[in-house]
Every structure is written in C-alpha cells, then in structure tokens.
Design a protein around this motif. Structure first.
Motif, PDB file in Angstrom:
ATOM      1  N   LEU A 205       0.825  -1.206   0.000  1.00 20.69           N
ATOM      2  CA  LEU A 205       0.000   0.000   0.000  1.00 20.69           C
ATOM      3  C   LEU A 205       0.858   1.254   0.000  1.00 20.69           C
ATOM      4  N   SER A 206       1.962   1.231   0.726  1.00 26.51           N
ATOM      5  CA  SER A 206       2.837   2.409   0.749  1.00 26.51           C
ATOM      6  C   SER A 206       3.398   2.692  -0.640  1.00 26.51           C
ATOM      7  N   ASN A 207       3.681   1.630  -1.406  1.00 23.23           N
ATOM      8  CA  ASN A 207       4.149   1.821  -2.783  1.00 23.23           C
ATOM      9  C   ASN A 207       3.049   2.401  -3.658  1.00 23.23           C
ATOM     10  N   ILE A 208       1.823   1.909  -3.461  1.00 26.54           N
ATOM     11  CA  ILE A 208       0.689   2.437  -4.234  1.00 26.54           C
ATOM     12  C   ILE A 208       0.504   3.924  -3.958  1.00 26.54           C
ATOM     13  N   CYS A 209       0.665   4.308  -2.706  1.00 24.34           N
ATOM     14  CA  CYS A 209       0.441   5.703  -2.295  1.00 24.34           C
ATOM     15  C   CYS A 209       1.704   6.549  -2.373  1.00 24.34           C
ATOM     16  N   THR A 210       2.807   5.954  -2.789  1.00 27.35           N
ATOM     17  CA  THR A 210       4.123   6.611  -2.817  1.00 27.35           C
ATOM     18  C   THR A 210       4.437   7.284  -1.470  1.00 27.35           C
ATOM     19  N   ILE A 211       4.284   6.512  -0.426  1.00 28.77           N
ATOM     20  CA  ILE A 211       4.599   6.956   0.937  1.00 28.77           C
ATOM     21  C   ILE A 211       5.726   6.087   1.473  1.00 28.77           C
ATOM     22  N   LYS A 212       6.745   6.704   2.048  1.00 34.28           N
ATOM     23  CA  LYS A 212       7.883   5.965   2.581  1.00 34.28           C
ATOM     24  C   LYS A 212       7.544   5.336   3.935  1.00 34.28           C
ATOM     25  N   SER A 213       8.225   4.265   4.269  1.00 34.00           N
ATOM     26  CA  SER A 213       7.991   3.623   5.556  1.00 34.00           C
ATOM     27  C   SER A 213       8.275   4.576   6.712  1.00 34.00           C
ATOM     28  N   SER A 214       9.242   5.468   6.524  1.00 32.71           N
ATOM     29  CA  SER A 214       9.583   6.430   7.577  1.00 32.71           C
ATOM     30  C   SER A 214       8.467   7.443   7.823  1.00 32.71           C
ATOM     31  N   GLU A 215       7.502   7.492   6.908  1.00 29.57           N
ATOM     32  CA  GLU A 215       6.378   8.423   7.029  1.00 29.57           C
ATOM     33  C   GLU A 215       5.120   7.731   7.561  1.00 29.57           C
ATOM     34  N   ILE A 216       5.295   6.525   8.083  1.00 30.31           N
ATOM     35  CA  ILE A 216       4.153   5.722   8.548  1.00 30.31           C
ATOM     36  C   ILE A 216       4.302   5.397  10.031  1.00 30.31           C
ATOM     37  N   MET A 217       3.204   5.523  10.767  1.00 34.12           N
ATOM     38  CA  MET A 217       3.129   5.057  12.145  1.00 34.12           C
ATOM     39  C   MET A 217       2.164   3.880  12.194  1.00 34.12           C
ATOM     40  N   ALA A 218       2.535   2.823  12.892  1.00 35.25           N
ATOM     41  CA  ALA A 218       1.672   1.654  13.070  1.00 35.25           C
ATOM     42  C   ALA A 218       1.345   1.482  14.541  1.00 35.25           C
ATOM     43  N   ILE A 219       0.082   1.151  14.821  1.00 33.86           N
ATOM     44  CA  ILE A 219      -0.366   0.960  16.198  1.00 33.86           C
ATOM     45  C   ILE A 219      -1.090  -0.378  16.281  1.00 33.86           C
ATOM     46  N   GLY A 220      -0.674  -1.224  17.237  1.00 35.33           N
ATOM     47  CA  GLY A 220      -1.314  -2.525  17.367  1.00 35.33           C
ATOM     48  C   GLY A 220      -1.055  -3.146  18.725  1.00 35.33           C
ATOM     49  N   ASP A 221      -1.594  -4.361  18.886  1.00 37.57           N
ATOM     50  CA  ASP A 221      -1.488  -5.012  20.198  1.00 37.57           C
ATOM     51  C   ASP A 221      -1.056  -6.470  20.146  1.00 37.57           C
ATOM     52  N   GLY A 222      -1.079  -7.100  18.957  1.00 36.86           N
ATOM     53  CA  GLY A 222      -0.902  -8.543  18.930  1.00 36.86           C
ATOM     54  C   GLY A 222       0.208  -9.052  18.041  1.00 36.86           C
ATOM     55  N   GLU A 223       0.302 -10.389  17.992  1.00 32.47           N
ATOM     56  CA  GLU A 223       1.345 -11.034  17.204  1.00 32.47           C
ATOM     57  C   GLU A 223       1.229 -10.687  15.719  1.00 32.47           C
ATOM     58  N   ASN A 224      -0.001 -10.578  15.235  1.00 32.19           N
ATOM     59  CA  ASN A 224      -0.193 -10.268  13.813  1.00 32.19           C
ATOM     60  C   ASN A 224       0.111  -8.815  13.478  1.00 32.19           C
ATOM     61  N   ASP A 225       0.367  -7.996  14.494  1.00 29.24           N
ATOM     62  CA  ASP A 225       0.751  -6.600  14.253  1.00 29.24           C
ATOM     63  C   ASP A 225       2.267  -6.411  14.191  1.00 29.24           C
ATOM     64  N   ILE A 226       3.014  -7.428  14.584  1.00 28.50           N
ATOM     65  CA  ILE A 226       4.474  -7.320  14.571  1.00 28.50           C
ATOM     66  C   ILE A 226       5.014  -7.018  13.168  1.00 28.50           C
ATOM     67  N   PRO A 227       4.500  -7.669  12.101  1.00 28.32           N
ATOM     68  CA  PRO A 227       4.972  -7.290  10.755  1.00 28.32           C
ATOM     69  C   PRO A 227       4.705  -5.829  10.416  1.00 28.32           C
ATOM     70  N   LEU A 228       3.627  -5.260  10.939  1.00 28.42           N
ATOM     71  CA  LEU A 228       3.383  -3.813  10.768  1.00 28.42           C
ATOM     72  C   LEU A 228       4.502  -3.023  11.429  1.00 28.42           C
ATOM     73  N   PHE A 229       4.812  -3.407  12.659  1.00 29.00           N
ATOM     74  CA  PHE A 229       5.842  -2.708  13.421  1.00 29.00           C
ATOM     75  C   PHE A 229       7.196  -2.779  12.723  1.00 29.00           C
ATOM     76  N   ASP A 230       7.487  -3.922  12.135  1.00 32.67           N
ATOM     77  CA  ASP A 230       8.788  -4.112  11.507  1.00 32.67           C
ATOM     78  C   ASP A 230       8.942  -3.285  10.237  1.00 32.67           C
ATOM     79  N   PHE A 231       7.809  -2.882   9.637  1.00 30.25           N
ATOM     80  CA  PHE A 231       7.883  -2.075   8.413  1.00 30.25           C
ATOM     81  C   PHE A 231       7.769  -0.581   8.689  1.00 30.25           C
ATOM     82  N   ALA A 232       6.894  -0.190   9.587  1.00 28.29           N
ATOM     83  CA  ALA A 232       6.607   1.229   9.798  1.00 28.29           C
ATOM     84  C   ALA A 232       7.786   1.958  10.447  1.00 28.29           C
ATOM     85  N   GLY A 233       7.858   3.244  10.164  1.00 27.16           N
ATOM     86  CA  GLY A 233       8.914   4.056  10.750  1.00 27.16           C
ATOM     87  C   GLY A 233       8.753   4.243  12.237  1.00 27.16           C
ATOM     88  N   ILE A 234       7.500   4.305  12.709  1.00 30.87           N
ATOM     89  CA  ILE A 234       7.206   4.431  14.130  1.00 30.87           C
ATOM     90  C   ILE A 234       6.252   3.304  14.507  1.00 30.87           C
TER      91      ILE A 234
END
Length: 271
Positions: A205-234
């Motif tokens: 999605l970041s490629n589709i929107c031409t948004i860098k990972s450093s410009e993304i914040m991810a918020i989550g609570d579980g094991e399935n959110d860890i891949p979000l955390f590993d990609f997002a800048g924050i």
C-alpha cells in the motif's frame, strides 16, 4: 519527514473492550485526517465487518482511503475496489478442513466478500460470534459442495484457550512451511497464504500511495501486528498488547480502554 499514514489495528487497539471507539480517540483521528494523513485500518476482519467504524470517521466509500483486511490478504479502498489480494487455493482449503475434522478442531474460512464457511455441522459459538462481529453470513458447506476454484482469504482454527494452545504446535508443524500461521488471540489461530501479513500489505500500500515507511506510524497489540511494526517508521504497542508486540515497538502507549491510540497520536503525530 512528516507523518503521512497511520496504520491501526482494530480489536484490542482502536476498539475498547466493548468494541467501541472512545470519544477522545475518535477526535484525535479526525484531527489527523484534516491534515491529510491517511488512516488505514489493518484488521483480520472483512470490509463489511468494519463499515460502521469507517462511517464514524467519515472515510467510508472513498476511492482514496484504504483498508487492509483479512490480516493482509486483501488491500482495498474503503469503496470496495480491490487493489491486491493473495488467497489460499482450493487444495489447501480442503486440506485445512480435513485436518480440523480429524483433530476435532473447529474450523471456518473467510472469503473476500466477508462470508464465512464451515464444514462443522455443530457450529462452535466462536464461529457464530465471528459472523456476528463481521456482519457476515455463515454457510455450512462441505468442500465437495463448493466449486473447484473456491479460494479463501484466510482459515481460522477456533476454540477455548487451552485447546488452541495445545493444537498450535501441531498446526504449525503441519502447515508452517507452506502457509502463514499466526495466533491472533487466545481463541483464534489463523492461516493465510505464505506471502500474506499485515506488514507485507502495508508495504504494498505504501508503494501504491508513494509513501515511505519512515512516514508511517503503526499501532497494534498482537502477534499479527508485529509485521506492521517491523515495516513502519514508528511502531506503537498498546499497553494491553502482548509481550512480543511490545518488544517490537518503539513506544508503548496506554491500553485500549484508556485511549491508548489517542495518546500515541497526540504524542507522536503532532511533532
């Protein structure tokens, strides 16, 4: 570099223990939306199952607002245009169903339009709860009753915490080399295409929107959110999150019943 996107998990994160968006959190998200920061729900649910929350934020039915559904199996606009999907084929669907039957492990699957299917005639209450939460139909069908090209967005082994804990090692040993398996809660063990995760979907999605990972914040609570955390800048873990989720986060905020999402946005998105 300024923030351009916030990727937010729903259950246990955006939603409190009663399945509601708290007023302070709602106000915080609406504020960042006025600054043209995209807010992307990243959830195991279907688009149908999150419509009421999109409506609360005023981003439903939009061609330039996006959601990541089925834990990353589908990326779509909030208007329902599918931008990317990665589904489990019919052969694996049948194999997963048989495994559940052999081990008396309740199993259901979700298809991209949100409907749930199960081959269990005695339907587990947790499967019924999923259908209700997702505003989805629940169909009882044996694999032989469905088309040979029937594909699924994800499969779910469900049950009480003790049962899922007992069965998780066997499911992982049996399918872990071929499919993506993640424990999304005490009661759910989810199975998806090996190329699927919330993080992979966010990257696409970041490629589709031409948004860098450093410009993304991810918020989550579980094991399935860890891949979000590993990609997002924050990466922000909820106070009620798992130990592993917190280990992968840059910040830990308050829990989902005390406006943890709002606190994170107020602290980190307004710099």
């Amino acid at each position: 570099m300024g923030l351009k996107m916030i990727a937010i998990d729903l259950d246990g994160t955006l939603l409190n223990s009663h399945g509601k968006i708290l007023p302070r959190t709602l106000a915080a998200i609406k504020t960042v939306l006025t600054r043209k920061i995209k807010v992307v729900f990243c959830t195991g649910r279907s688009l149908v199952g999150i419509q009421k929350y999109l409506c609360e934020l005023g981003i439903n039915n939009q061609s330039d607002q996006y959601v990541i559904t089925f834990n990353g199996a589908v990326i779509e606009t909030t208007a329902g245009q599918v931008l990317s999907s990665c589904l489990i084929n019919n052969q694996y669907y049948r194999t997963l169903t048989v495994f559940g039957q052999q081990h008396q492990l309740p199993f259901n699957v979700a298809v991209p339009d949100g409907r749930l299917y199960t081959a269990n005639y005695d339907v587990n209450r947790l499967i019924i709860l999923q259908a209700w939460e997702n505003s989805a139909g629940l169909l009882i069908r044996q694999p032989k009753e469905l088309p040979s090209d029937f594909e699924i967005a994800k499969g779910l082994y469900v049950g009480e915490k003790k049962l899922i804990s007992q069965m998780e090692p066997l499911v992982t040993a049996t399918f872990g080399q071929q499919l993506y398996i993640v424990r999304t809660s005490d009661n759910f063990l989810e199975v998806m295409h090996p190329k699927v995760s919330k993080g992979q979907a966010l990257k696409k999605l970041s490629n589709i929107c031409t948004i860098k990972s450093s410009e993304i914040m991810a918020i989550g609570d579980g094991e399935n959110d860890i891949p979000l955390f590993d990609f997002a800048g924050i990466a922000v873990a909820m106070g009620n999150g798992t130990v592993r989720a917190k280990q992968h986060a840059d910040y830990v905020t308050a829990d989902n019943d005390t406006d943890g999402v709002a606190a994170a946005i107020e602290k980190l998105a307004n710099n």
